[in-house]
Structures are given as structure tokens and as C-alpha cells.
Motif scaffolding. Structure first.
Motif, short mmCIF file in Angstrom:
data_model
loop_
_atom_site.label_atom_id
_atom_site.label_comp_id
_atom_site.label_asym_id
_atom_site.label_seq_id
_atom_site.Cartn_x
_atom_site.Cartn_y
_atom_site.Cartn_z
N GLU A 140 -9.09 6.32 -3.85
CA GLU A 140 -8.15 5.40 -2.92
C GLU A 140 -9.05 4.56 -2.22
O GLU A 140 -8.57 3.39 -2.21
CB GLU A 140 -7.49 6.51 -2.02
CG GLU A 140 -6.48 7.38 -2.66
CD GLU A 140 -5.46 6.51 -3.33
OE1 GLU A 140 -5.03 5.55 -2.95
OE2 GLU A 140 -4.77 7.28 -4.12
N LEU A 141 -10.13 4.81 -1.82
CA LEU A 141 -11.22 3.86 -1.34
C LEU A 141 -11.40 2.82 -2.08
O LEU A 141 -11.70 1.58 -1.75
CB LEU A 141 -12.28 4.47 -0.46
CG LEU A 141 -11.99 5.51 0.62
CD1 LEU A 141 -13.01 6.16 1.05
CD2 LEU A 141 -11.39 4.72 1.78
N LEU B 280 0.74 -1.18 -0.08
CA LEU B 280 -0.04 -0.03 0.10
C LEU B 280 0.91 1.21 0.09
O LEU B 280 2.08 1.11 0.68
CB LEU B 280 -0.87 -0.16 1.34
CG LEU B 280 -1.84 -1.03 1.56
CD1 LEU B 280 -2.53 -0.96 2.95
CD2 LEU B 280 -3.03 -1.14 0.32
N THR B 281 0.32 2.31 -0.55
CA THR B 281 1.02 3.69 -0.46
C THR B 281 0.75 4.25 1.07
O THR B 281 -0.09 3.67 1.70
CB THR B 281 0.13 4.80 -1.47
OG1 THR B 281 -0.98 5.19 -1.19
CG2 THR B 281 0.45 4.23 -2.71
N GLN C 53 -2.74 5.31 1.48
CA GLN C 53 -3.67 4.43 1.78
C GLN C 53 -3.53 3.67 3.02
O GLN C 53 -4.56 3.39 3.86
CB GLN C 53 -3.52 3.17 0.80
CG GLN C 53 -3.82 3.60 -0.75
CD GLN C 53 -3.59 2.60 -1.63
OE1 GLN C 53 -2.55 1.95 -1.55
NE2 GLN C 53 -4.43 2.54 -2.74
N LYS C 54 -2.34 3.44 3.65
CA LYS C 54 -1.98 3.08 5.11
C LYS C 54 -2.68 4.34 6.01
O LYS C 54 -3.42 3.67 7.09
CB LYS C 54 -0.40 2.90 5.34
CG LYS C 54 0.00 1.86 4.65
CD LYS C 54 1.40 1.83 4.81
CE LYS C 54 2.28 0.82 3.82
NZ LYS C 54 3.96 1.10 3.93
N MET D 217 -5.18 6.17 5.28
CA MET D 217 -6.70 6.03 5.43
C MET D 217 -7.25 4.95 6.19
O MET D 217 -8.11 5.00 6.71
CB MET D 217 -7.12 5.85 3.86
CG MET D 217 -6.88 7.20 3.02
SD MET D 217 -7.22 6.77 1.44
CE MET D 217 -8.47 7.90 1.15
N LEU D 218 -6.39 3.60 6.14
CA LEU D 218 -6.92 2.58 6.74
C LEU D 218 -6.91 2.71 8.08
O LEU D 218 -7.72 2.23 8.74
CB LEU D 218 -5.94 1.28 6.46
CG LEU D 218 -6.49 0.62 4.89
CD1 LEU D 218 -5.39 -0.21 4.48
CD2 LEU D 218 -7.72 0.45 4.81
N SER E 148 -9.83 1.65 -4.55
CA SER E 148 -8.74 0.85 -5.10
C SER E 148 -8.61 -0.07 -3.76
O SER E 148 -8.43 -1.27 -3.77
CB SER E 148 -7.52 1.69 -5.11
OG SER E 148 -6.48 0.83 -4.90
N LEU E 149 -8.79 0.36 -2.49
CA LEU E 149 -8.69 -0.60 -1.25
C LEU E 149 -9.71 -1.64 -1.19
O LEU E 149 -9.28 -2.85 -0.95
CB LEU E 149 -8.67 0.46 -0.10
CG LEU E 149 -7.35 1.10 0.24
CD1 LEU E 149 -7.77 2.21 1.42
CD2 LEU E 149 -6.45 0.17 0.51
#
Length: 74
Positions: free
Chosen positions: A47-48, A11-12, A15-16, A18-19, A50-51
Motif C-alpha cells: 500500500e505504501l 484513495l481506498t 490508504q486514507k 495510512m496517510l 502504491s502511495l
């Protein structure tokens, strides 16, 4: 969660982050997340997505208006 840890290295940083934020408050809506991260709601949405689709780390629970994201555990 196990899935989150396995995928985390791919993950970028964004993204990390965001999680991590969604793990703390899964009821956060896109506009809130965008505001806290200082970015556009459209970028957060991408981004969501993509996750959810590429990494399968997030899933959406509930309806469109009052739904929320859940970080997977498997």
C-alpha cells in the motif's frame, strides 16, 4: 496538504487511514503501522509503495534503516 486533498477521493479507505497515521507520526515503521492496523507488514508495504509510485503522495526520506515517509505538500 493540497496534493493529499486532491487525491483523497481516489484513495481506498485503507490508504486514507495510512496517510492519516503517517501524518501524525512520520517516523512510524512498517511493522508498527501493520500492528496498529491489524494487517501484515507485506500488505502495508504494498500500500505504501502504491502511495509513493501511483499517487505520488508519499516520499521516502533518509536511509533504509532509519528513513521515514513524508506526506507531500504539493
Amino acid at each position: 496538504s493540497e496534493c493529499y486533498q486532491e487525491c483523497k477521493k481516489e484513495l481506498t479507505d485503507l490508504q486514507k487511514l495510512m496517510l492519516d497515521m503517517l501524518s501524525e507520526d512520520s517516523k512510524m515503521i512498517i511493522s508498527e503501522l501493520a500492528g496498529k492496523m491489524g494487517m501484515s507488514a507485506r500488505k502495508v508495504f504494498r500500500e505504501l509503495k502504491s502511495l509513493r509510485e501511483e499517487f505520488q503522495i508519499l516520499k521516502h526520506e533518509g536511509g533504509r534503516k532509519n528513513g521515514y515517509c513524508v506526506v507531500c505538500n504539493n
